[in-house]
Design a protein around this motif. Sequence first.
Motif, PDB file in Angstrom:
ATOM      1  N   VAL A   1       0.876  -1.171   0.000  1.00 26.21           N
ATOM      2  CA  VAL A   1       0.000   0.000   0.000  1.00 26.21           C
ATOM      3  C   VAL A   1       0.913   1.221   0.000  1.00 26.21           C
ATOM      4  CG1 VAL A   1      -1.728   1.330   1.258  1.00 26.21           C
ATOM      5  CG2 VAL A   1      -1.888  -1.170   1.182  1.00 26.21           C
ATOM      6  N   LEU A   2       0.940   1.908  -1.133  1.00 29.85           N
ATOM      7  CA  LEU A   2       1.807   3.075  -1.304  1.00 29.85           C
ATOM      8  C   LEU A   2       0.981   4.346  -1.145  1.00 29.85           C
ATOM      9  CD1 LEU A   2       4.406   4.560  -2.168  1.00 29.85           C
ATOM     10  CD2 LEU A   2       3.767   4.100  -4.549  1.00 29.85           C
ATOM     11  N   LEU A   3       1.348   5.165  -0.157  1.00 30.28           N
ATOM     12  CA  LEU A   3       0.639   6.409   0.109  1.00 30.28           C
ATOM     13  C   LEU A   3       1.544   7.581  -0.268  1.00 30.28           C
ATOM     14  CD1 LEU A   3      -0.878   5.514   3.607  1.00 30.28           C
ATOM     15  CD2 LEU A   3      -1.842   5.086   1.329  1.00 30.28           C
ATOM     16  N   VAL A   4       1.150   8.319  -1.286  1.00 29.95           N
ATOM     17  CA  VAL A   4       1.893   9.494  -1.729  1.00 29.95           C
ATOM     18  C   VAL A   4       1.232  10.710  -1.095  1.00 29.95           C
ATOM     19  CG1 VAL A   4       2.760  10.804  -3.695  1.00 29.95           C
ATOM     20  CG2 VAL A   4       2.425   8.329  -3.898  1.00 29.95           C
ATOM     21  N   LEU A   5       1.985  11.420  -0.270  1.00 30.42           N
ATOM     22  CA  LEU A   5       1.419  12.480   0.561  1.00 30.42           C
ATOM     23  C   LEU A   5       1.654  13.852  -0.058  1.00 30.42           C
ATOM     24  CD1 LEU A   5       2.745  11.108   3.977  1.00 30.42           C
ATOM     25  CD2 LEU A   5       0.692  10.427   2.696  1.00 30.42           C
ATOM     26  N   GLU A   6       0.576  14.523  -0.361  1.00 25.13           N
ATOM     27  CA  GLU A   6       0.655  15.838  -0.973  1.00 25.13           C
ATOM     28  C   GLU A   6       1.364  16.845  -0.068  1.00 25.13           C
ATOM     29  OE1 GLU A   6       0.654  18.954  -3.146  1.00 25.13           O
ATOM     30  OE2 GLU A   6      -0.511  17.312  -4.049  1.00 25.13           O
ATOM     31  N   SER A   7       2.450  17.467  -0.612  1.00 32.18           N
ATOM     32  CA  SER A   7       3.147  18.592   0.032  1.00 32.18           C
ATOM     33  C   SER A   7       3.653  18.289   1.435  1.00 32.18           C
ATOM     34  CB  SER A   7       2.232  19.828   0.079  1.00 32.18           C
ATOM     35  OG  SER A   7       1.802  20.192  -1.210  1.00 32.18           O
ATOM     36  N   PHE A   8       3.981  17.047   1.731  1.00 31.83           N
ATOM     37  CA  PHE A   8       4.358  16.681   3.095  1.00 31.83           C
ATOM     38  C   PHE A   8       5.844  16.903   3.332  1.00 31.83           C
ATOM     39  CE2 PHE A   8       2.686  14.599   6.902  1.00 31.83           C
ATOM     40  CZ  PHE A   8       1.338  14.889   6.758  1.00 31.83           C
ATOM     41  N   VAL A   9       6.185  18.140   3.557  1.00 30.25           N
ATOM     42  CA  VAL A   9       7.572  18.539   3.788  1.00 30.25           C
ATOM     43  C   VAL A   9       8.049  18.015   5.148  1.00 30.25           C
ATOM     44  CG1 VAL A   9       6.973  20.742   4.871  1.00 30.25           C
ATOM     45  CG2 VAL A   9       9.150  20.519   3.635  1.00 30.25           C
ATOM     46  N   GLY A  10       9.352  17.793   5.274  1.00 31.16           N
ATOM     47  CA  GLY A  10       9.918  17.266   6.508  1.00 31.16           C
ATOM     48  C   GLY A  10       9.672  18.139   7.718  1.00 31.16           C
ATOM     49  N   ASP A  11       9.448  19.432   7.508  1.00 28.05           N
ATOM     50  CA  ASP A  11       9.215  20.352   8.631  1.00 28.05           C
ATOM     51  C   ASP A  11       7.905  20.081   9.358  1.00 28.05           C
ATOM     52  OD1 ASP A  11      11.598  21.816   8.353  1.00 28.05           O
ATOM     53  OD2 ASP A  11      10.744  23.014   6.736  1.00 28.05           O
ATOM     54  N   LEU A  12       7.093  19.193   8.818  1.00 31.51           N
ATOM     55  CA  LEU A  12       5.844  18.815   9.496  1.00 31.51           C
ATOM     56  C   LEU A  12       6.053  17.654  10.460  1.00 31.51           C
ATOM     57  CD1 LEU A  12       3.461  18.874   6.381  1.00 31.51           C
ATOM     58  CD2 LEU A  12       3.432  20.510   8.277  1.00 31.51           C
ATOM     59  N   ILE A  13       7.233  17.038  10.435  1.00 31.41           N
ATOM     60  CA  ILE A  13       7.461  15.796  11.172  1.00 31.41           C
ATOM     61  C   ILE A  13       8.596  15.981  12.171  1.00 31.41           C
ATOM     62  CG2 ILE A  13       8.063  13.355  10.940  1.00 31.41           C
ATOM     63  CD1 ILE A  13       6.913  13.565   8.047  1.00 31.41           C
TER      64      ILE A  13
ATOM     65  N   LYS B   1      -8.079  -9.787  -4.192  1.00 27.16           N
ATOM     66  CA  LYS B   1      -7.235 -10.959  -4.014  1.00 27.16           C
ATOM     67  C   LYS B   1      -5.801 -10.523  -3.726  1.00 27.16           C
ATOM     68  CE  LYS B   1      -9.924 -13.906  -7.145  1.00 27.16           C
ATOM     69  NZ  LYS B   1      -9.895 -14.699  -8.406  1.00 27.16           N
ATOM     70  N   GLN B   2      -5.091 -11.324  -2.978  1.00 27.96           N
ATOM     71  CA  GLN B   2      -3.694 -11.039  -2.698  1.00 27.96           C
ATOM     72  C   GLN B   2      -2.810 -11.795  -3.696  1.00 27.96           C
ATOM     73  OE1 GLN B   2      -2.557 -11.041   1.526  1.00 27.96           O
ATOM     74  NE2 GLN B   2      -4.707 -11.467   2.050  1.00 27.96           N
ATOM     75  N   PRO B   3      -1.625 -11.253  -4.035  1.00 28.39           N
ATOM     76  CA  PRO B   3      -1.068  -9.996  -3.550  1.00 28.39           C
ATOM     77  C   PRO B   3      -1.621  -8.805  -4.339  1.00 28.39           C
ATOM     78  CG  PRO B   3       0.484 -11.035  -5.028  1.00 28.39           C
ATOM     79  CD  PRO B   3      -0.672 -11.990  -4.904  1.00 28.39           C
ATOM     80  N   PHE B   4      -1.582  -7.632  -3.731  1.00 19.84           N
ATOM     81  CA  PHE B   4      -2.062  -6.434  -4.402  1.00 19.84           C
ATOM     82  C   PHE B   4      -1.091  -5.276  -4.195  1.00 19.84           C
ATOM     83  CE2 PHE B   4      -4.282  -6.670  -0.253  1.00 19.84           C
ATOM     84  CZ  PHE B   4      -3.827  -5.497   0.341  1.00 19.84           C
ATOM     85  N   PHE B   5      -1.134  -4.368  -5.139  1.00 23.41           N
ATOM     86  CA  PHE B   5      -0.370  -3.116  -5.071  1.00 23.41           C
ATOM     87  C   PHE B   5      -1.370  -1.987  -5.227  1.00 23.41           C
ATOM     88  CE2 PHE B   5       2.032   0.173  -7.642  1.00 23.41           C
ATOM     89  CZ  PHE B   5       2.685   0.734  -6.555  1.00 23.41           C
ATOM     90  N   TYR B   6      -1.736  -1.375  -4.099  1.00 20.94           N
ATOM     91  CA  TYR B   6      -2.694  -0.277  -4.104  1.00 20.94           C
ATOM     92  C   TYR B   6      -1.974   1.018  -3.728  1.00 20.94           C
ATOM     93  CZ  TYR B   6      -7.165  -2.690  -4.826  1.00 20.94           C
ATOM     94  OH  TYR B   6      -8.218  -3.361  -5.379  1.00 20.94           O
ATOM     95  N   SER B   7      -2.229   2.053  -4.482  1.00 16.20           N
ATOM     96  CA  SER B   7      -1.590   3.338  -4.203  1.00 16.20           C
ATOM     97  C   SER B   7      -2.640   4.427  -4.091  1.00 16.20           C
ATOM     98  CB  SER B   7      -0.581   3.682  -5.309  1.00 16.20           C
ATOM     99  OG  SER B   7      -1.189   3.605  -6.592  1.00 16.20           O
ATOM    100  N   LEU B   8      -2.334   5.423  -3.274  1.00 17.61           N
ATOM    101  CA  LEU B   8      -3.260   6.536  -3.046  1.00 17.61           C
ATOM    102  C   LEU B   8      -2.470   7.829  -2.963  1.00 17.61           C
ATOM    103  CD1 LEU B   8      -6.311   6.637  -0.660  1.00 17.61           C
ATOM    104  CD2 LEU B   8      -4.688   8.526  -0.669  1.00 17.61           C
ATOM    105  N   PHE B   9      -2.931   8.832  -3.673  1.00 20.81           N
ATOM    106  CA  PHE B   9      -2.312  10.158  -3.676  1.00 20.81           C
ATOM    107  C   PHE B   9      -3.254  11.101  -2.929  1.00 20.81           C
ATOM    108  CE2 PHE B   9      -0.959  13.902  -6.619  1.00 20.81           C
ATOM    109  CZ  PHE B   9      -0.182  14.430  -5.603  1.00 20.81           C
TER     110      PHE B   9
ATOM    111  N   VAL C   1       4.004   1.926   2.521  1.00 21.40           N
ATOM    112  CA  VAL C   1       5.086   2.847   2.158  1.00 21.40           C
ATOM    113  C   VAL C   1       4.499   4.250   2.091  1.00 21.40           C
ATOM    114  CG1 VAL C   1       6.829   3.463   0.446  1.00 21.40           C
ATOM    115  CG2 VAL C   1       6.255   1.055   0.833  1.00 21.40           C
ATOM    116  N   LEU C   2       5.071   5.161   2.862  1.00 21.35           N
ATOM    117  CA  LEU C   2       4.620   6.545   2.886  1.00 21.35           C
ATOM    118  C   LEU C   2       5.741   7.429   2.356  1.00 21.35           C
ATOM    119  CD1 LEU C   2       3.111   4.978   5.317  1.00 21.35           C
ATOM    120  CD2 LEU C   2       2.567   7.266   6.148  1.00 21.35           C
ATOM    121  N   VAL C   3       5.424   8.249   1.368  1.00 22.79           N
ATOM    122  CA  VAL C   3       6.415   9.162   0.804  1.00 22.79           C
ATOM    123  C   VAL C   3       5.687  10.394   0.283  1.00 22.79           C
ATOM    124  CG1 VAL C   3       6.320   8.098  -1.496  1.00 22.79           C
ATOM    125  CG2 VAL C   3       8.372   9.337  -0.801  1.00 22.79           C
ATOM    126  N   ALA C   4       6.319  11.541   0.369  1.00 25.36           N
ATOM    127  CA  ALA C   4       5.708  12.782  -0.128  1.00 25.36           C
ATOM    128  C   ALA C   4       5.976  12.944  -1.616  1.00 25.36           C
ATOM    129  CB  ALA C   4       6.250  13.982   0.637  1.00 25.36           C
TER     130      ALA C   4
END
Length: 626
Positions: free
Chosen positions: A275-287, A422-430, A485-488
């Motif tokens: 499960v890949l989560l692409v985070l809009e505008s998630f700069v490191g200064d938020l974390i 069904k598994q395996p799956f690759f789901y992504s969300l922006f 997986v979480l990435v901006a």
Amino acid sequence: MQRLVNELNIFTRYFAFWLFICFLDRAIFIASFFSKIGADNWTEVFRIYYHGLALDFSVAAYICALPFLFYFLSYYIPKLRLGQKALNIYTLFILVLYIVTSFVNVNIYREWGDKISKRAIDAVFEDAIGAAASAESTPVILPILGMLVGICLSYWLYLKLMKGLKYRNLNKPMAVSMLFLLGAILMFTFIRGGYGRAPLNPSRAYYSHEAFNNHAAVNTQYALLKEYFSSSRRKKSPYRYFEEKEVREKLLQPVFTANPDSAIHVLTTKRPNIVLLVLESFVGDLIESLGGEKGVTPNMEKLIQQGILFDQIYATSDRSDKGIIGVFSGFPAQGPESIIKYIDKHENLPAMGQEIHELGYHTAFYHGGQSEFYNMKSYMLSHGIEHIIDNMNFGPLEERSSWGVYDHVVFGEMAKDIKKEKQPFFYSLFTLNNHEPFTLNNGYKFGSDNNANRFRSTAYYTDSVIMDFIEKAKQEDWYKNTLFVLVADHGHRLPTEKFDITHPRRFHIPLIFFGDVIKPAYRGMKVNRIGNQNDMVATLFHQMGIPANNYRWSRDLLNPTTAQVAFYNSKNSFGIITAEQSVSFDHIGNSVNYLANKSYSSTKTDSLLNIAKAYYQEVYEDFMKY
């Protein structure tokens, strides 16, 4: 009233004629390659036409715009009353170009697998003999006959449609002005494709994971003209520093040299769900764990404690279109250009979705906005993503911001779909909400008195939505075999507003691995290696035992012998980051515009700049070749 009907009859017939020609172009294309659809799937033709309608209406409106303008001006300027003959000449000229392009397109597609493009036309002018030789195996007589018959019959139809019509029926200036205004609004609407955030582009017609269906849906002439008007830098690099390729490769060799046997393996399985989560505008200064503010993303801190944090990761660039390509294709940003804008180019990129899908994974992409924006829809469908769920898939009563459906609604939909998958799956969300204008319907955690607090609040909302999704996922059977997986997509000037586009902190972003598939010994680990967002592909693939040879620009962050270096890029500048020095260079002004360590050796700084120059020159060379 009859006068108004007569006027409307003129415009309706002329517009309908050109819409029919658009349909004819697609019919020629589909008939030429019907075997790609197959008789058993003949109903797919209706879907192709349906999804191509917006582009067809746009092309028809573009063609009608000039006659429309002259017609109404002629009411006020008699000298512009050119008569039926002028319209006939204009129509025949456009018609010849249109029909000829339609038949030439068929031959080009048969040979190249791509529709007619600027690249194909340029090839003819640059090497007419070579182009003729490459076309030897294609039929010639039949297309020429088709052109002649198509032009003659279409022009005959036009004359029949326009015969006997009475022009300039209105005699009241107010009526003329009102009709002109109405027509202009309609034309603009058709040309732009509506009034959504994303203006019309060929990606609107993409709907299938079958490339041919998408190619057939795209209006041939629309795509060709769009390419001509937006191709100024497709074949001219802004980065010209080293003439010899060997020099560039020598400079880059240390960056991409690593011992593959040194990589550590942190997963319990080579075939996890992803499960890949692409985070809009998630700069490191938020974390907080990335040196950012405390309390903005408390749930992400919990994930970091149980997962793996790569704490020195930098976005490829400053915009989502480049970040998406960096994440999914491991391809760096191209400065003033963006490869995702060009369907003929981005279709040739490698992409993780495509390779994972070929391994038997079920794939989907979720986004609350318009997936046509930045051609994301065409990119995903071209690269192994079977299902795209976006703004159009949600009912009118769902909670929305100006950009689209709220993230919690989209996460909820993805959770329901995964439960049935069904598994395996690759789901992504922006994600969407952490984007200007940072609107929330249910209050702002940090207030709404300024943009910085609104930004903190939408980040807090995103953080809470992600944790809610993961907590619910823990109750499902698929959770234990899933890697999150979480990435901006990119950084942001907010919330600190301290760093301009030349500063590395502007590009500092999170990359987090989380889930039960991480070996207990590695949970809570922080990887302190400097790297890029585009390194995620190779890092993940090596954990899965998948070769990453297609991803030239992606490196394994879990290999301790990987060089500690990152690159960042904006329209007019590019930079390089190492543990000792960070430097940014303005390639327009040909000067350094940021220097982190002023006491660092100028010779070593120049050496780093040369690496960055070689890097972006090579990246752009690849961009031009795709």
